[in-house]
Design a protein around this motif. Sequence first.
Motif, PDB file in Angstrom:
ATOM      1  N   PHE A   4       4.709   6.325  -8.540  1.00  0.00           N
ATOM      2  CA  PHE A   4       5.472   5.779  -7.424  1.00  0.00           C
ATOM      3  C   PHE A   4       4.889   6.205  -6.075  1.00  0.00           C
ATOM      4  CE2 PHE A   4       8.522   5.257 -10.869  1.00  0.00           C
ATOM      5  CZ  PHE A   4       8.969   3.969 -10.624  1.00  0.00           C
TER       6      PHE A   4
ATOM      7  N   ASN B  94       3.792  -0.878  -9.269  1.00  0.00           N
ATOM      8  CA  ASN B  94       3.035   0.272  -8.772  1.00  0.00           C
ATOM      9  C   ASN B  94       1.535   0.081  -8.959  1.00  0.00           C
ATOM     10  OD1 ASN B  94       5.137   1.859  -7.868  1.00  0.00           O
ATOM     11  ND2 ASN B  94       5.447   2.879  -9.845  1.00  0.00           N
TER      12      ASN B  94
ATOM     13  N   SER C  87       1.958   5.427  -5.356  1.00  0.00           N
ATOM     14  CA  SER C  87       0.894   4.436  -5.135  1.00  0.00           C
ATOM     15  C   SER C  87       1.074   3.696  -3.816  1.00  0.00           C
ATOM     16  CB  SER C  87       0.870   3.418  -6.281  1.00  0.00           C
ATOM     17  OG  SER C  87       0.579   4.054  -7.498  1.00  0.00           O
TER      18      SER C  87
ATOM     19  N   ALA D  89       5.713  -4.768  -3.190  1.00  0.00           N
ATOM     20  CA  ALA D  89       6.258  -3.490  -3.659  1.00  0.00           C
ATOM     21  C   ALA D  89       7.478  -3.024  -2.879  1.00  0.00           C
ATOM     22  CB  ALA D  89       5.162  -2.424  -3.607  1.00  0.00           C
TER      23      ALA D  89
END
Lengths: 433, 154
Positions: free
Chosen positions: A304, A414, A306, A118
């Motif tokens: 976002f 995400n 996460s 990520a």
Amino acid sequence: MTEQKRTVSIHVPVLTRVEGEGALDLRIENGEIVELRLRIFEPPRFFEKFLEGHSYTEIPDMVARICGICPVAYQATAAQALEKLFGVELNPWAQAMRRVFYCGEWIQSHSLHIHLLAAPDFFGCNSVIELARIAPDEVRRGLRIQALGNELMELFGARSVHPVGIRVGGFHHAPALSQISAIRDKLRAALPEAEALIRWAASIPVPQDNQAFVSVAMHHASDYAIERGQIVTSDGLNIEADAFDTHFAEHHEPFSTALFSTYQQQPYLVGPLARLNLNHDRLPERVKTLLAETGLTLPSRNLFHSLTARAVEILLALHEALRLLEGYRVPDTPWVPVTPRAGVATGCTEAPRGLLWHRYEMDADGCVVNARIVPPTSQNQGRIEEDLRLSLLNLGLDQPDDALRLHCEQVIRNYDPCISCATHFLRMKVERG
Amino acid sequence: MSTVRVLGIGSPSGDDQAGWLTVDALLSKCVLSGHELVIEKLDRPGASLIPKMENASWVILVDAMQSTGQVGQVQRFDQTDWAGYCQGLSSHGFGVLAALSLAHELGCLPHRLDVYGIGIGQVTPGEAPSESIQVAAKQLAMRIATDLNNKQFA
């Protein structure tokens, strides 16, 4: 007036859970999304058939093979279901160590996702290797935390990938006191690193993209739910795992071999942000304090967040493992005897990626008649599609192709789906008329 | 603190056991794993390979290799062969090359790194390795043992 036709096709050539393929088809015409499909091929459906006819003694090791990243989740959920059916009460040691084992998986899986999958997006990097050039200390820290999670899993499961520790009735093996003492020192040493990780994660600028969705997670009276609890939703549902089928439905879409899950005919969210939304009052005080310092307001409607939610859960897992390993004693026996019986039972736990639900029908010899496994990625599939649609509209469909593709990849990541690995390969074909 | 590590990477799938077989052969030559020398088998370690190299001054890495050459052919790689790799990384596809590339960026590579690839054929899960691989692993183990002996680790 100029008519603009724009077609965007995104292809994800590699896997969902074990191996397989996923694809995102996006078609934009005249400034509108006319097609948006996330297609996933999902091998765990084959696993359900593989399980038929096998003894309960084999099930924990077999289901661990479904996922190389979250095998403990599958083992623990299967064991929980079968123990419930067989009327087995774990001894307090095994009950606590199941949670510790699970904490190890959360630590390694979350750290892997944050740093390898990520975070590079948010720094304009294509990979963690590029990220390491601009944030080497953070990447090193992430690798250390991930390795610690793996070590905790190895302690109870002999190995971190497809561990073999859990058996129906407890564990095959109890770690020695010296091993626990050593890992406790490491867990304690990792606390400041995990706190720094939360601060770092929360400092990363993210798009403002609030959306309406229902969060679904487990909830427990005293714990931040991981390996036990009720299934709850942000709109007030509170049920036992047995009632999952009454409220949640799976259906096929013609373009995907994976099942889509719905709650009241709508997509829903499972995973770290859903858990944090529903369970933040169960965090240890120190974690709550740190979370408050970040300024993150819960419940959050921005997916976002996460990444920060995963960082928070890493610190939670470290605290929980330390708490449960305090005063550790090697038990007389790490398991209790099991007598199989015929019937149907369900199990439900919180895999790193979200709610994981199992259902087993067993015969009198303790062999599987049939099995159903509802993994988090398929539950999130509909939500990902919905999120992509809303998020692209929020971003603006007139954005350059590269920006659209990157945004799609970020949105998908995400959720930490098992296809996240492949989203770096997204290929986009653009047609303009 | 161990300063030399021999890491054999593999999986229980036919010729993909090449790295493990090399470790087995090395250990059978009485090159014992000990305080200054660690000889270890790894099963598809991914990013976990990086901490395995930490604080080591010399790492010898053996892995199976897909190539157009003969099965059992051993090739030694220099850093110039893999330094540019940075695409296609994933949790499931994070292999040796990616781990070494990341370690390089992080400055975690040992002072000396010997990377050996053994050319493989079939990689069917659960199957035994081919005769060519078994022979190649023994030969490579002898070569490594000689290197270690020259450094007084054997």
